[in-house]
Design a protein around this motif. Structure first.
Motif, PDB file in Angstrom:
ATOM      1  N   TYR A 166       0.804  -1.230   0.000  1.00 25.66           N
ATOM      2  CA  TYR A 166       0.000   0.000   0.000  1.00 25.66           C
ATOM      3  C   TYR A 166       0.838   1.282   0.000  1.00 25.66           C
ATOM      4  O   TYR A 166       0.295   2.363  -0.128  1.00 25.66           O
ATOM      5  CB  TYR A 166      -0.905   0.020   1.242  1.00 25.66           C
ATOM      6  N   GLY A 167       2.153   1.156   0.125  1.00 23.97           N
ATOM      7  CA  GLY A 167       2.953   2.350   0.370  1.00 23.97           C
ATOM      8  C   GLY A 167       3.318   3.159  -0.852  1.00 23.97           C
ATOM      9  O   GLY A 167       3.523   4.368  -0.761  1.00 23.97           O
ATOM     10  N   GLY A 168       3.456   2.512  -2.011  1.00 23.83           N
ATOM     11  CA  GLY A 168       3.886   3.239  -3.184  1.00 23.83           C
ATOM     12  C   GLY A 168       5.368   3.579  -3.133  1.00 23.83           C
ATOM     13  O   GLY A 168       6.104   3.169  -2.243  1.00 23.83           O
ATOM     14  N   PHE A 247      -1.016   5.471   4.839  1.00 27.73           N
ATOM     15  CA  PHE A 247      -2.075   5.194   5.810  1.00 27.73           C
ATOM     16  C   PHE A 247      -3.450   5.360   5.168  1.00 27.73           C
ATOM     17  O   PHE A 247      -4.373   4.576   5.411  1.00 27.73           O
ATOM     18  CB  PHE A 247      -1.944   6.114   7.018  1.00 27.73           C
ATOM     19  N   ALA A 248      -3.591   6.372   4.330  1.00 28.75           N
ATOM     20  CA  ALA A 248      -4.868   6.575   3.636  1.00 28.75           C
ATOM     21  C   ALA A 248      -5.155   5.397   2.701  1.00 28.75           C
ATOM     22  O   ALA A 248      -6.291   4.921   2.613  1.00 28.75           O
ATOM     23  CB  ALA A 248      -4.838   7.892   2.859  1.00 28.75           C
ATOM     24  N   ASN A 249      -4.115   4.916   2.002  1.00 28.59           N
ATOM     25  CA  ASN A 249      -4.298   3.767   1.113  1.00 28.59           C
ATOM     26  C   ASN A 249      -4.681   2.509   1.894  1.00 28.59           C
ATOM     27  O   ASN A 249      -5.543   1.730   1.470  1.00 28.59           O
ATOM     28  CB  ASN A 249      -3.006   3.505   0.329  1.00 28.59           C
ATOM     29  N   ILE A 250      -4.033   2.302   3.041  1.00 34.00           N
ATOM     30  CA  ILE A 250      -4.327   1.122   3.860  1.00 34.00           C
ATOM     31  C   ILE A 250      -5.764   1.164   4.349  1.00 34.00           C
ATOM     32  O   ILE A 250      -6.496   0.165   4.289  1.00 34.00           O
ATOM     33  CB  ILE A 250      -3.339   1.029   5.042  1.00 34.00           C
ATOM     34  N   LEU A 251      -6.195   2.313   4.856  1.00 31.48           N
ATOM     35  CA  LEU A 251      -7.558   2.420   5.367  1.00 31.48           C
ATOM     36  C   LEU A 251      -8.578   2.218   4.247  1.00 31.48           C
ATOM     37  O   LEU A 251      -9.644   1.644   4.454  1.00 31.48           O
ATOM     38  CB  LEU A 251      -7.757   3.789   6.024  1.00 31.48           C
ATOM     39  N   GLN A 252      -8.246   2.687   3.063  1.00 34.09           N
ATOM     40  CA  GLN A 252      -9.157   2.560   1.929  1.00 34.09           C
ATOM     41  C   GLN A 252      -9.107   1.159   1.331  1.00 34.09           C
ATOM     42  O   GLN A 252     -10.066   0.698   0.707  1.00 34.09           O
ATOM     43  CB  GLN A 252      -8.809   3.589   0.857  1.00 34.09           C
ATOM     44  N   GLY A 253      -7.966   0.451   1.517  1.00 35.68           N
ATOM     45  CA  GLY A 253      -7.791  -0.845   0.870  1.00 35.68           C
ATOM     46  C   GLY A 253      -7.306  -0.707  -0.549  1.00 35.68           C
ATOM     47  O   GLY A 253      -7.460  -1.626  -1.358  1.00 35.68           O
ATOM     48  N   ARG A 254      -6.697   0.417  -0.858  1.00 38.67           N
ATOM     49  CA  ARG A 254      -6.206   0.679  -2.220  1.00 38.67           C
ATOM     50  C   ARG A 254      -4.732   0.295  -2.299  1.00 38.67           C
ATOM     51  O   ARG A 254      -3.888   0.898  -1.645  1.00 38.67           O
ATOM     52  CB  ARG A 254      -6.385   2.159  -2.552  1.00 38.67           C
ATOM     53  N   GLN A 255      -4.409  -0.706  -3.097  1.00 42.82           N
ATOM     54  CA  GLN A 255      -3.033  -1.147  -3.203  1.00 42.82           C
ATOM     55  C   GLN A 255      -2.246  -0.275  -4.162  1.00 42.82           C
ATOM     56  O   GLN A 255      -2.664  -0.049  -5.296  1.00 42.82           O
ATOM     57  CB  GLN A 255      -2.967  -2.605  -3.655  1.00 42.82           C
ATOM     58  N   VAL A 256      -1.108   0.217  -3.681  1.00 38.13           N
ATOM     59  CA  VAL A 256      -0.143   0.932  -4.503  1.00 38.13           C
ATOM     60  C   VAL A 256       1.209   0.309  -4.177  1.00 38.13           C
ATOM     61  O   VAL A 256       1.801   0.593  -3.139  1.00 38.13           O
ATOM     62  CB  VAL A 256      -0.129   2.445  -4.201  1.00 38.13           C
ATOM     63  N   ILE A 257       1.653  -0.586  -5.026  1.00 39.13           N
ATOM     64  CA  ILE A 257       2.796  -1.435  -4.705  1.00 39.13           C
ATOM     65  C   ILE A 257       4.069  -0.614  -4.563  1.00 39.13           C
ATOM     66  O   ILE A 257       4.385   0.241  -5.394  1.00 39.13           O
ATOM     67  CB  ILE A 257       3.001  -2.508  -5.790  1.00 39.13           C
ATOM     68  N   SER A 258       4.822  -0.889  -3.492  1.00 39.72           N
ATOM     69  CA  SER A 258       6.107  -0.232  -3.276  1.00 39.72           C
ATOM     70  C   SER A 258       7.201  -0.979  -4.028  1.00 39.72           C
ATOM     71  O   SER A 258       7.192  -2.204  -4.108  1.00 39.72           O
ATOM     72  CB  SER A 258       6.439  -0.212  -1.784  1.00 39.72           C
ATOM     73  N   THR A 259       8.139  -0.248  -4.557  1.00 39.74           N
ATOM     74  CA  THR A 259       9.293  -0.846  -5.241  1.00 39.74           C
ATOM     75  C   THR A 259      10.558  -0.152  -4.762  1.00 39.74           C
ATOM     76  O   THR A 259      11.379   0.296  -5.556  1.00 39.74           O
ATOM     77  CB  THR A 259       9.168  -0.707  -6.763  1.00 39.74           C
ATOM     78  N   CYS A 260      10.686  -0.028  -3.452  1.00 37.11           N
ATOM     79  CA  CYS A 260      11.790   0.757  -2.897  1.00 37.11           C
ATOM     80  C   CYS A 260      13.119   0.016  -2.967  1.00 37.11           C
ATOM     81  O   CYS A 260      13.176  -1.187  -2.726  1.00 37.11           O
ATOM     82  CB  CYS A 260      11.505   1.087  -1.437  1.00 37.11           C
ATOM     83  N   PRO A 261      14.201   0.728  -3.242  1.00 44.04           N
ATOM     84  CA  PRO A 261      15.528   0.110  -3.132  1.00 44.04           C
ATOM     85  C   PRO A 261      15.947  -0.006  -1.677  1.00 44.04           C
ATOM     86  O   PRO A 261      15.288   0.522  -0.775  1.00 44.04           O
ATOM     87  CB  PRO A 261      16.429   1.085  -3.905  1.00 44.04           C
ATOM     88  N   LEU A 262      17.033  -0.698  -1.457  1.00 41.25           N
ATOM     89  CA  LEU A 262      17.591  -0.869  -0.119  1.00 41.25           C
ATOM     90  C   LEU A 262      19.087  -0.606  -0.195  1.00 41.25           C
ATOM     91  O   LEU A 262      19.783  -1.191  -1.020  1.00 41.25           O
ATOM     92  CB  LEU A 262      17.349  -2.293   0.393  1.00 41.25           C
ATOM     93  N   ALA A 263      19.572   0.286   0.668  1.00 38.71           N
ATOM     94  CA  ALA A 263      21.002   0.595   0.725  1.00 38.71           C
ATOM     95  C   ALA A 263      21.508   0.283   2.127  1.00 38.71           C
ATOM     96  O   ALA A 263      21.063   0.893   3.095  1.00 38.71           O
ATOM     97  CB  ALA A 263      21.262   2.053   0.372  1.00 38.71           C
ATOM     98  N   GLU A 264      22.399  -0.691   2.220  1.00 41.20           N
ATOM     99  CA  GLU A 264      22.967  -1.079   3.510  1.00 41.20           C
ATOM    100  C   GLU A 264      24.273  -0.329   3.753  1.00 41.20           C
ATOM    101  O   GLU A 264      24.975   0.059   2.815  1.00 41.20           O
ATOM    102  CB  GLU A 264      23.246  -2.586   3.531  1.00 41.20           C
TER     103      GLU A 264
END
Length: 603
Positions: A166-168, A247-264
């Motif tokens: 849901y995060g985008g 949070f608005a997407n979660i409450l609504q149930g609207r999926q916006v898929i996250s594609t975040c990178p990760l930097a260690e």
């Protein structure tokens, strides 16, 4: 004309709906209930509206009811966001009324976002605790649910599948925070934000319909993250606004898929050899998409340095920089020894909004040689045969690289006996007839010219032992063997040793010595075999043990045994006398005559 007017009105109506809102738009009521530091940032309304939602903000006014709001398709609200910072004793009734109203609102299918203050207002924390105890199933909130104050700062990070769904893209950056009130004691699957300072602490929890007692509604509960920065008018950071959108997407149930990178975080050590040094790529432990673990490479992410490289005193160092084409870090020879921090950002090439920041630590050292002590005493050498060790270079290094004859010069220092030496490969040789004992010998490794002054020394410990084989005499005469059948005797090795260890086929060789009869043999296991037909008698025979490690280390012992002939009955054989024989014969004649007369009378 009338029909044209109706068509015009229809165009206006549908055009307004198409242009004035998006398919996912919802009506959101934001209640700022004496929010103080908890009040929503002024950018929140505009940020949610930019995502298509209709947002109304009410300040310091408790609603009379929320139960009908969710059911009112015209004037009602799909979501209610509550920022709680009210601990006034004069408003206890209003808070109790709001709690009951929220329960009814959730039961009717409403969606609620609820956030409380940090430490000033325990009444707000109690409000949330009591609400969750009432509306959430016990299986979702554990018995140790906590909404207490946690001091300290750090970052709250999105960490689970709910946020990923849901995060985008906006969730790729960490959320800034200075302190927060935790919301711990919930199941892992209900957590959506946790603290990097205290990984066991949940910052935000989400309870969908099936986790609520009524089986309807949705609830997001947030500990105080100070999302909106110090000061009421501070601009909302992009990453914090992205979290609010999630949070608005979660409450609504609207999926916006996250594609975040990760930097260690990265840690490198380089050695200044008078030329430009380069580390391996910072991308080796990073990911282009942490939700499906896609490895980061120069082909799918871009890299940029953020700010100056700083030394341990916070002073900028211009001689260190990120190589964006490879991900390596270049260090100029002018850089002094010390530790430096380089902050870098990676962004997905597919979306420049999906970026994360990390830090690489670079330790710069001068050229170094490191010799590490070695202990070879667990595998001793033997005086009579000598031998060679493994290389002492196996655990040494030159400038962090494994030492070898190619990059290190090995020499022995004072105190080495003439019979023990070390070669250029670091191998120690022990000559035969070296005196037994424990040796602690110092060796040195140096860099080749022109840096031959860069050296280090270490001690190699080894043991030289004399092999002592001890064969003990055996006496088996108490268990004689019959000459006719032969037999075997127990192994003579039972009471023999080599350097105090029981002798066996794995450490000694057994042979007969001296004159042995042809019918008596000794095996490799020390077992004596006596063949049938061996002449009876008492035998005392010698055998020899020799060490397998050192065939010259031997010992001789004797074994005593008895071989006996078959046993003969004792005393003379009884022979009848002449008188006895005559009596027996006369008895037989009388018996025969009597039998004939008896037969005649019957006839």
């Amino acid at each position: 004309m009338q029909s044209i007017r109706k068509l015009f009105l229809l165009i206006i109506f549908f055009g307004a709906n198409l242009l004035g809102g998006l398919a996912h738009a919802e009506k959101i009521l934001v209640l700022n209930l004496y929010g103080g530091f908890m009040q929503p940032n002024s950018n929140l309304k505009a940020g949610l509206e930019s995502d298509g939602h209709q947002v109304s903000v009410v300040v310091d006014s408790y609603p009379t009811t929320l139960a009908t709001v969710a059911q009112d398709s015209v004037n009602g609200y799909d979501q209610v966001w509550i920022y709680m910072n009210d601990a006034a004793p004069t408003r206890v009734a209003q808070r109790d009324g709001l709690k009951q109203s929220i329960i009814e609102y959730l039961n009717g299918g409403g969606r609620v976002y609820l956030q409380s203050e940090v430490g000033c207002c325990n009444a707000a924390a109690i409000f949330i605790r009591d609400l969750l105890t009432t509306v959430v199933k016990p299986s979702s909130v554990l018995a140790n649910f906590d909404h207490s104050v946690i001091d300290g700062g750090g970052q709250a990070l999105i960490n689970n599948a709910v946020a990923g769904a849901y995060g985008g893209e906006g969730l790729c950056r960490a959320v800034s925070t200075s302190a927060y009130r935790e919301t711990s004691g919930v199941r892992t699957q209900n957590q959506i934000v946790t603290s990097t300072d205290k990984l066991e602490s949940t910052v935000a929890a989400f309870f969908p319909e099936n986790d609520l007692n009524a089986g309807a509604g949705r609830l997001v509960v947030l500990g105080d993250i100070n999302f909106y920065g110090p000061g009421f008018g501070a601009a909302m950071p992009v990453e914090n606004l992205a979290l609010a959108r999630m949070f608005a997407n979660i409450l609504q149930g609207r999926q916006v898929i996250s594609t975040c990178p990760l930097a260690e975080a990265d840690a490198f050590t380089v050695y200044n050899l008078g030329a430009v040094m380069q580390t391996t790529s910072v991308l080796l432990n990073d990911q282009e998409n942490r939700f499906n673990a896609t490895a980061a490479t120069v082909s799918n992410v871009t890299m940029t340095r953020v700010g100056n490289v700083l030394n341990s005193s916070g002073v900028a160092e211009l001689g260190i920089d990120l190589i964006s084409s490879t991900g390596g870090i270049a260090v100029q020879p002018s850089v002094l020894n010390g530790t430096y921090k380089l902050t870098y950002r990676i962004c997905q090439k597919s979306s420049t909004q999906s970026c994360v920041v990390s830090v690489a630590s670079i330790l710069v050292q001068g050229p170094t040689a490191k010799a590490v002590p070695d202990d070879f005493s667990a595998t001793p050498f033997f005086t009579s045969i000598g031998g060679v060790s493994e290389s002492v270079l196996a655990n040494d290094n030159i400038n962090g690289i494994a030492a070898s004859s190619q990059n290190a010069v090995v020499t022995q220092q004072s105190g080495w006996p003439a019979e023990i030496s070390i070669n250029g490969e670091g191998v120690i040789s022990v000559m035969p007839n070296t005196a037994a004992g424990d040796y602690a010998l110092t060796y040195q490794i140096c860099m080749p010219p022109p840096r031959s002054q860069i050296c280090d020394a270490a001690i190699a410990t080894l043991a030289v032992r004399a092999i002592i084989v001890q064969a003990a005499n055996d006496d088996y005469s108490s268990a004689p063997i019959l000459s006719s059948s032969g037999g075997t005797l127990p192994s003579v090795l039972i009471n023999d040793t080599t350097n105090g260890v029981p002798a066996s086929v794995v450490n000694v060789h057994v042979t007969s010595t001296g004159a042995w009869p042809s019918g008596i043999k000794i095996s490799a296991e020390g077992v004596i075999t006596v063949s049938g037909g061996t002449p009876a008698g008492k035998y005392s025979l010698n055998y020899q043990l020799c060490s397998l490690a050192d065939p010259t280390a031997c010992s001789i012992a004797s074994v005593t045994m008895d071989v006996e002939a078959e046993a003969v009955p004792s005393g003379p054989t009884s022979v009848p006398s002449l008188q006895q024989s005559a009596v027996v014969t006369l008895s037989l004649i009388v018996s025969l005559v009597g039998m004939r007369r008896l037969r005649r009378r019957r006839h």
